[in-house]
Each structure stands twice: as structure tokens, then as C-alpha cells.
Design a protein around this motif. Structure first.
Motif, PDB file in Angstrom:
ATOM      1  N   UNK A  42       0.828  -1.208   0.000  1.00  0.00           N
ATOM      2  CA  UNK A  42       0.000   0.000   0.000  1.00  0.00           C
ATOM      3  C   UNK A  42       0.866   1.264   0.000  1.00  0.00           C
ATOM      4  N   UNK A  43       1.891   1.280   0.857  1.00  0.00           N
ATOM      5  CA  UNK A  43       2.786   2.436   0.905  1.00  0.00           C
ATOM      6  C   UNK A  43       3.537   2.611  -0.408  1.00  0.00           C
ATOM      7  N   UNK A  44       3.934   1.492  -1.003  1.00  0.00           N
ATOM      8  CA  UNK A  44       4.629   1.558  -2.293  1.00  0.00           C
ATOM      9  C   UNK A  44       3.721   2.136  -3.374  1.00  0.00           C
ATOM     10  N   UNK A  45       2.484   1.678  -3.434  1.00  0.00           N
ATOM     11  CA  UNK A  45       1.550   2.179  -4.441  1.00  0.00           C
ATOM     12  C   UNK A  45       1.210   3.648  -4.194  1.00  0.00           C
ATOM     13  N   UNK A  46       1.097   4.052  -2.917  1.00  0.00           N
ATOM     14  CA  UNK A  46       0.805   5.442  -2.602  1.00  0.00           C
ATOM     15  C   UNK A  46       1.955   6.345  -3.033  1.00  0.00           C
ATOM     16  N   UNK A  47       3.189   5.924  -2.757  1.00  0.00           N
ATOM     17  CA  UNK A  47       4.346   6.694  -3.187  1.00  0.00           C
ATOM     18  C   UNK A  47       4.434   6.764  -4.707  1.00  0.00           C
ATOM     19  N   UNK A  48       4.117   5.659  -5.360  1.00  0.00           N
ATOM     20  CA  UNK A  48       4.128   5.608  -6.821  1.00  0.00           C
ATOM     21  C   UNK A  48       3.105   6.573  -7.407  1.00  0.00           C
ATOM     22  N   UNK A  49       1.981   6.723  -6.747  1.00  0.00           N
ATOM     23  CA  UNK A  49       0.932   7.614  -7.237  1.00  0.00           C
ATOM     24  C   UNK A  49       1.276   9.087  -6.986  1.00  0.00           C
ATOM     25  N   UNK A  50       1.858   9.388  -5.822  1.00  0.00           N
ATOM     26  CA  UNK A  50       2.142  10.775  -5.465  1.00  0.00           C
ATOM     27  C   UNK A  50       3.332  11.338  -6.228  1.00  0.00           C
ATOM     28  N   UNK A  51       4.279  10.498  -6.619  1.00  0.00           N
ATOM     29  CA  UNK A  51       5.443  10.982  -7.355  1.00  0.00           C
ATOM     30  C   UNK A  51       5.045  11.410  -8.766  1.00  0.00           C
TER      31      UNK A  51
END
Length: 352
Positions: A42-51
């Protein structure tokens, strides 16, 4: 089959299996592992989306009539400021020697000693103004006054020769930085001793082979920097020891636009470079210099910042979390059945 049976058959959440209704140590272990995996993903996908991501596009350059800013920051450790000049020429035929007030007013030269410490500063715009005043003053006098000023110029030249020789003996150098604003056509600029009278230069250096154009390029760019930009000549050091020659940098400029998420547009330029060094011998009549020969590409590059689609983020998140939940459920089922089989086998052996 009645309507109730048809509706009941569409139930996607049937009664849970027996092993899912029992709390076991193996189930707790699988649950903890699953939660850790899901949190990490979840954290990985959130970071991927925000970048933000950058998208590059190319098109024909349609800009016309604009100027090209050239940012320079260089150090010449073996040449004093009094002998350095910046000359510029372009394909339109415009040729400037020592440049004019509009160019030089942005420049500042720093005197450096042999240890690299600043010993003084000198604004080139002030020098140009003094030169213009001298020319105007000279034009308002008769021939006898011209002779007096000519002798004064000779005395100034002699003083400059002595001053430069003393600076060379002390190992002084010079740092030149500022902004050149040139026409947006192919051309070149070079930093050298070409601004000196040839006889004065001969008296100072004693020949072309004694002119050391060693240099350090701290910064050379053709516009403001943008996120992720890289100028290939930044940090370049070319130090000559016991030799002399001319450095030529062939630069291909690519017009670039950087578009931020805020829709703000930053016009700038990228460039690639190749380098060539030509040694000079005692029979050559040309004086060493550092040339920057530039040409413009007809293709412009647009770099646009973008953020990934929110629906795409939700789709990936559901796939990751749902897949992890399904995988841990299967793992828990297999572990439960394996332990159940082992316990039955052990109970049968005890009965026997």
C-alpha cells in the motif's frame, strides 16, 4: 427453480469454510505476514501515485526572433584579468571584440592568487565606460593633443605590461562569469588574449607557446536550470603543463520547454558537446584560446510533469490488496489441512 433460489445462487459471499471459523496459531502467523505485505504494498503504491513523472515530446521548433542567454562561470588559473577578453561572432555576421557595454555589464572578473584566494574584483562595464570616455575626450582635441594622448597611451601600455608580467610571476589567475545575450543563430564565442595589441601580447608572453589557457568550467548553460537538468561541461577541468594550444567545444543546443504541474512553462535549452584540442608550436601565428562553437537543433523538446490517474491508483491498489488477501487465505487453508492431516496421523499411531 424459484426466484429466491436464483438470487441465493448469486451470493458472492457464501458461508465461510470450517477452518476460517477457528482461531489457530498458524492462522495468526499468516494474518500477520499478510498485513505486513499489504501495508508495504500500500505504501509503495501510494508513493508511486504521489510521485510526478516526466513525459518527453518532440516537435519542430517554431520560435523566431528570440535571444539566446549564455551563462558563463569559468576560472583561468594562469592568465590575469588584464589580458583576457571575450569575443563573439554569429552566422548573421555580427562580430564583437571585447564585447560592448550591453554585454559586459553583467560580467565580473575576480583576481585570484596562486592559492585560489580572491585578491580583488573588477567590473568590466566600468572599463568599457572608461574606454568610451577616453575616446570622446580624444576626439575633442587637436593633433598636438592627440600626440600627448598617444604618448599617454604608450605609458599606459608599458604600465600594463609591467603589471601583467608581475601578475604572471605571482601566479595570479582570473575568474570570469556572467551572462551573454546573443542572437538565436549559430555562432561562437571565445575567451582569449585576442583583445591585446599583437605587439603588446608579444612583449608580455614572448610568443604564442607561452600562453597557458588552462581553465576550469564551473558552469556553462544556455538558459535556466530545470528539475533533473544536467549540463555536460559543468566541473570540466583542462590544465596544461608545459604545453600550449587551443580548446574547441562543439555544442549542439536543443531548445527545451519544461512544463510544471502548475502549468507554468520554463523556456530553456539542453545541449550536447564534443571536444577538440589543437596544440600550438612556435611557428603558428594564431594565439591560444578557448572556443565554444554552438549550433541550434531544429527540434524542440517539451518535458511535461504529470501525475498518475487516481482511478489507475485505485485499480492497482485493489489488485494488490485483493491478491494478497486471496493468497494468504489459500496459504492458511493449506497450512490448516496439513496440520490436520499430521494430527490425525499421529492420533492413529497412538491408538495402535
Amino acid at each position: 427453480m424459484g426466484v429466491k433460489q436464483v438470487v441465493r445462487a448469486l451470493d458472492a459471499f457464501p458461508r465461510a469454510e470450517e477452518h476460517l471459523l477457528q482461531k489457530t496459531k498458524s492462522g495468526a502467523f499468516v494474518s500477520i505476514v499478510g498485513m505486513v505485505i499489504m501495508s508495504t504494498l500500500f505504501l509503495h503504491e501510494l508513493s508511486y501515485y504521489l510521485n510526478t513523472i516526466t513525459v518527453h515530446q518532440m516537435a519542430v521548433d517554431l520560435r523566431r526572433g528570440e535571444n539566446l542567454p549564455i551563462h558563463i562561470n569559468m576560472t583561468f588559473p594562469s592568465l590575469p584579468c588584464d589580458v583576457l577578453s571575450v569575443d563573439a561572432i554569429d552566422m548573421s555576421g555580427k562580430h564583437e571584440v571585447d564585447l560592448d557595454t550591453n554585454i559586459w555589464k553583467e560580467f565580473l572578473q575576480l583576481r585570484l592568487n596562486s592559492e585560489g584566494h580572491i585578491t580583488g574584483t573588477e567590473y568590466l562595464s566600468d572599463l568599457v565606460e572608461k574606454e568610451h570616455k577616453y575616446d570622446d575626450h580624444k576626439g575633442n582635441h587637436d593633433d598636438s593633443d592627440n600626440k600627448v594622448h598617444l604618448q599617454g597611451f604608450d605609458r599606459d601600455a608599458e604600465n600594463m605590461i609591467k603589471r601583467v608580467k608581475q601578475a604572471l610571476a605571482n601566479g595570479e589567475g582570473c575568474r570570469v562569469y556572467g551572462v551573454l545575450d546573443v542572437q538565436r543563430v549559430a555562432g561562437n564565442f571565445h575567451i582569449s588574449v585576442h583583445g591585446l595589441n599583437i605587439f603588446v601580447a608579444q612583449m608580455i608572453f614572448g610568443g604564442t607557446t607561452h600562453v597557458n589557457v588552462s581553465h576550469i568550467i564551473h558552469d556553462l548553460s544556455f538558459g535556466p536550470k530545470y528539475p533533473g537538468s544536467h549540463n555536460p561541461l559543468d566541473g570540466t577541468e583542462r590544465i596544461l603543463r608545459g604545453a600550449s594550444g587551443t580548446f574547441k567545444y562543439y555544442i549542439k543546443i536543443v531548445p527545451t520547454e519544461y512544463r510544471y504541474l502548475s502549468k507554468e512553462v520554463l523556456p530553456t535549452n539542453q545541449f550536447s558537446v564534443s571536444e577538440y584540442f589543437s596544440p600550438i608550436n612556435e611557428f603558428d601565428r594564431t594565439w591560444p584560446a578557448v572556443y565554444f562553437l554552438y549550433d541550434l537543433s531544429p527540434i524542440t523538446v517539451t518535458i511535461r510533469e504529470e501525475r498518475r490517474n487516481f482511478l489507475h491508483f485505485i485499480t492497482r491498489l485493489c489488485a494488490v490488496l485483493g491478491g494478497t488477501f486471496a493468497l494468504t487465505g489459500m496459504l492458511d487453508r493449506w497450512m490448516y489441512r496439513l496440520l490436520e492431516a499430521v494430527m490425525k496421523k499421529n492420533s492413529r499411531s497412538l491408538v495402535r
